[in-house]
Scaffold this active site. Structure first.
Site, PDB file in Angstrom:
ATOM      1  N   SER A 144       0.771   1.789   5.673  1.00  0.00           N
ATOM      2  CA  SER A 144       2.073   1.240   5.814  1.00  0.00           C
ATOM      3  C   SER A 144       2.008   0.710   7.125  1.00  0.00           C
ATOM      4  O   SER A 144       1.367   0.014   7.673  1.00  0.00           O
ATOM      5  CB  SER A 144       3.201   2.273   5.189  1.00  0.00           C
ATOM      6  OG  SER A 144       4.346   1.856   5.423  1.00  0.00           O
ATOM      7  N   ASP A 305       6.632  -5.416   7.111  1.00  0.00           N
ATOM      8  CA  ASP A 305       5.207  -4.518   7.959  1.00  0.00           C
ATOM      9  C   ASP A 305       4.242  -4.571   7.180  1.00  0.00           C
ATOM     10  O   ASP A 305       4.046  -5.594   6.142  1.00  0.00           O
ATOM     11  CB  ASP A 305       5.877  -3.086   7.552  1.00  0.00           C
ATOM     12  CG  ASP A 305       5.796  -2.435   6.116  1.00  0.00           C
ATOM     13  OD1 ASP A 305       5.626  -3.335   5.120  1.00  0.00           O
ATOM     14  OD2 ASP A 305       5.890  -1.206   5.923  1.00  0.00           O
ATOM     15  N   ASP A 309       6.077  -3.633   2.354  1.00  0.00           N
ATOM     16  CA  ASP A 309       7.103  -2.894   1.296  1.00  0.00           C
ATOM     17  C   ASP A 309       8.303  -2.781   2.139  1.00  0.00           C
ATOM     18  O   ASP A 309       9.251  -2.670   1.470  1.00  0.00           O
ATOM     19  CB  ASP A 309       6.492  -1.797   0.809  1.00  0.00           C
ATOM     20  CG  ASP A 309       5.995  -0.688   1.919  1.00  0.00           C
ATOM     21  OD1 ASP A 309       6.202  -0.960   3.052  1.00  0.00           O
ATOM     22  OD2 ASP A 309       6.012   0.399   1.418  1.00  0.00           O
TER      23      ASP A 309
END
Length: 572
Positions: A144, A305, A309
């Site tokens: 992430s 990002d 998401d």
């Protein structure tokens, strides 16, 4: 001999190591602190999967750990499904593609059919694909928004949601019962492809996903209603991430001509060479994007990002000046916009719900109430949000129209089960255009909402506690807060304490949800202080929620509670 040293020597002597792996371990010989950090315990598999720094060791992200996790997950999948299908995806990070292939090779060796994305794709597209293709599970190789040294392993079940506690615990148990070297089944990539067990997903899946994204946007603000005379100027950056693969397609479909891309950051690169921090929650990463915005006099700047998401925005507030909207501010703006437009269009369900995490702004409550939308709260993480979404729909027939959490994660509709920067990037642009046509910025609209509902402000204070000592420090802090909760905070009486681990508040009332390590302190001045350990990083998170009659008093209250939070770290 310490257990971590025994593990280190066991790995060092393993015949399964490659020469490069053995050389890496040889290099840390004699460095006991480094050996301890890599081998003190296995990287824990939880509902969010795995996440860690990419070096060799039990407590790190590497090929051995990826294979081990996949073997454990495959064992669990095979107990729940015959001839199972698993979707594998990956992001832009270093080693993501190779980790994804290692994952596919182990899955195939365990009798799982695998559909792997032919190229990196956003996390929400994986969640969509699992349900669209009726797969039994999904895996995404991504860390992430973490720094470039990290990678991770997100696991999903057949509902497109990250794993429940029950399934995650089962995977962890399988891993514990499986030797990390000898217990792994694996086939060659060539065999996996030739056998037909490994197939690739390409443009057809993008088209299906983007088709549903467009449908969701049309429910709120039909494309034919877009007035290009609004001349909204947009700058978009994916921070070198996978947003570059699909977000531009959605923005261009809207026919908003004034879109400028930060070209240096449209290049996918896991080193994030032009970004100080690939987390768009923080302004530090916006240096390039701000330069572009000022050059083209942009109205709004959108950044997703690395795995697309989560999405953040900065709004022009004057000549060459831009202000970042927090996740809470954007959440209530989107709520108000989506509910108002859908009510006007007749597309708001008769029984509609919104969901946010416990630690997100309380301003969501009056905004939802204004439109007759039920507001629900749950634990931090979209797994809990999506579980509540399914529960509301299946048991009560209530449709979730919008969900968000303060860490810039948003989702609308029912076609996927995770945060979604693809749809929400476009929704934010539509919202900004709609208000510009009325002569307003998003800041103007936010101020209108404050005048209507009162002033709300929130801040998250991160108390970083790294290393083995940090884990013990975190446990001690939470234990003390639970066993001896403060009666006052900053000389303000605590009116109620809710312990979400036991599921009771200080009045003896049963809470709606429980089972998570969260201490929630409600104060007599309408403020709240919420404290919980992070689920993915070595830190305690302190959330400060302020509701005040005016901005000045709100900021004064925020300042004193922030000081309290920082002192917590010094005291431990």
């Amino acid at each position: 001999m310490e257990a971590y040293m025994e593990k280190y020597l066991e790995w060092l002597s393993s015949p399964y190591l490659t020469s490069a792996e053995r050389e890496e371990l040889e290099e840390i010989k004699g460095n006991e602190k480094e050996i301890e950090s890599r081998f003190y315990s296995p990287l824990k598999f939880g509902t969010a999967g795995l996440r860690g720094v990419m070096t060799l060791g039990l407590a790190r992200m590497n090929v051995r750990v990826v294979r081990h996790a996949t073997q454990g997950f495959a064992n669990v999948i095979n107990k729940h499904a015959e001839n199972p299908l698993v979707i594998v995806n990956y992001d832009c990070r270093i080693n993501s593609k190779s980790f994804a292939m290692e994952t596919a090779r182990v899955l195939v060796a365990n009798g799982c059919r695998v559909y792997m994305f032919a190229d990196m794709r956003p996390t929400p597209e994986l969640s969509f694909a699992i349900r669209y293709l009726k797969a039994d599970a999904g895996i995404n190789i991504t860390a992430s928004h973490n720094p470039k040294e990290y990678n991770g392993y997100k696991a999903y079940w057949n509902d497109g949601v990250q794993l429940s506690d029950e399934i995650a615990d089962a995977v962890a148990q399988e891993m514990e019962n499986t030797d990390i070297f000898e217990g792994i089944k694996i086939v060659d990539e060539e065999y996996a492809i030739a056998s037909g067990m490994l197939q690739y997903l390409g443009e057809e899946m993008d088209n299906a996903f983007l088709g549903r994204v467009k449908e969701e946007l049309q429910k709120t603000y039909p494309k034919e209603n877009i007035d290009n005379n609004g001349r909204l100027k947009v700058v978009y950056t994916p921070f070198h991430g996978v947003g570059a693969t699909v977000v531009p397609q959605v923005l261009e479909w809207l026919n908003i001509s004034d879109i400028v891309y930060v070209k240096e950051q449209m290049v996918t690169d896991g080193n994030f060479p032009t970004v100080k921090n690939p987390n768009p929650e923080f302004e530090a990463g916006f240096e390039y994007a701000l330069k572009y915005s000022k050059e083209c006099d942009a109205d709004i700047l959108i950044a997703s990002d690395p795995d697309a998401d989560r999405v953040a925005a900065m709004v022009r507030v004057g000549d060459d000046k831009y202000r970042m909207l927090t996740g809470n501010q954007m959440g209530v703006l989107l709520m108000d916009f989506i509910f108002a437009r859908r009510k006007e269009m007749g597309t708001l369900p008769q029984r509609a719900a919104a969901i946010s995490s416990l630690v997100s702004t309380d301003m969501s409550i009056p905004v939802a109430n204004e439109y007759g939308v039920e507001m629900h709260h749950t634990f931090t993480g979209f797994r809990f949000i999506c579980e509540r979404q399914e529960e509301l729909l299946e048991k009560q027939g209530i449709e979730t129209v919008f969900a968000f959490e303060e860490s810039i994660g948003y989702m609308c509709g029912d076609f996927l089960r995770d945060k979604d920067a693809v749809t929400m990037s476009a929704m934010i642009v539509l919202m900004a255009l709609y208000y510009k046509m009325q002569g307003k910025t998003l800041i103007d609209v936010l101020n209108d909402l404050y005048r209507k509902h009162g002033f709300y402000i929130e801040k998250t204070v991160n108390l970083v506690m790294p290393g083995v000592d940090g884990i013990e420090k975190m446990k001690r802090l939470m234990s003390d807060l639970r066993n001896t909760p403060p009666r006052t905070i900053c000389d303000v009486n605590v009116s109620c304490v809710s312990d979400y681990l036991t599921g009771y508040d200080s009045n003896g009332e049963r809470l709606d949800i429980w089972g998570s390590d969260i201490m929630y302190f409600e104060l007599e001045d309408s403020s709240s202080v919420i404290i919980r350990p992070s689920g993915t990083e070595p830190k305690i998170k302190v959330y400060i929620l302020i509701h005040s009659d005016n901005e000045e008093n709100g900021y004064k209250a925020l300042e004193k509670y922030e000081d309290y939070a920082l002192k917590l770290n010094k005291n431990y």
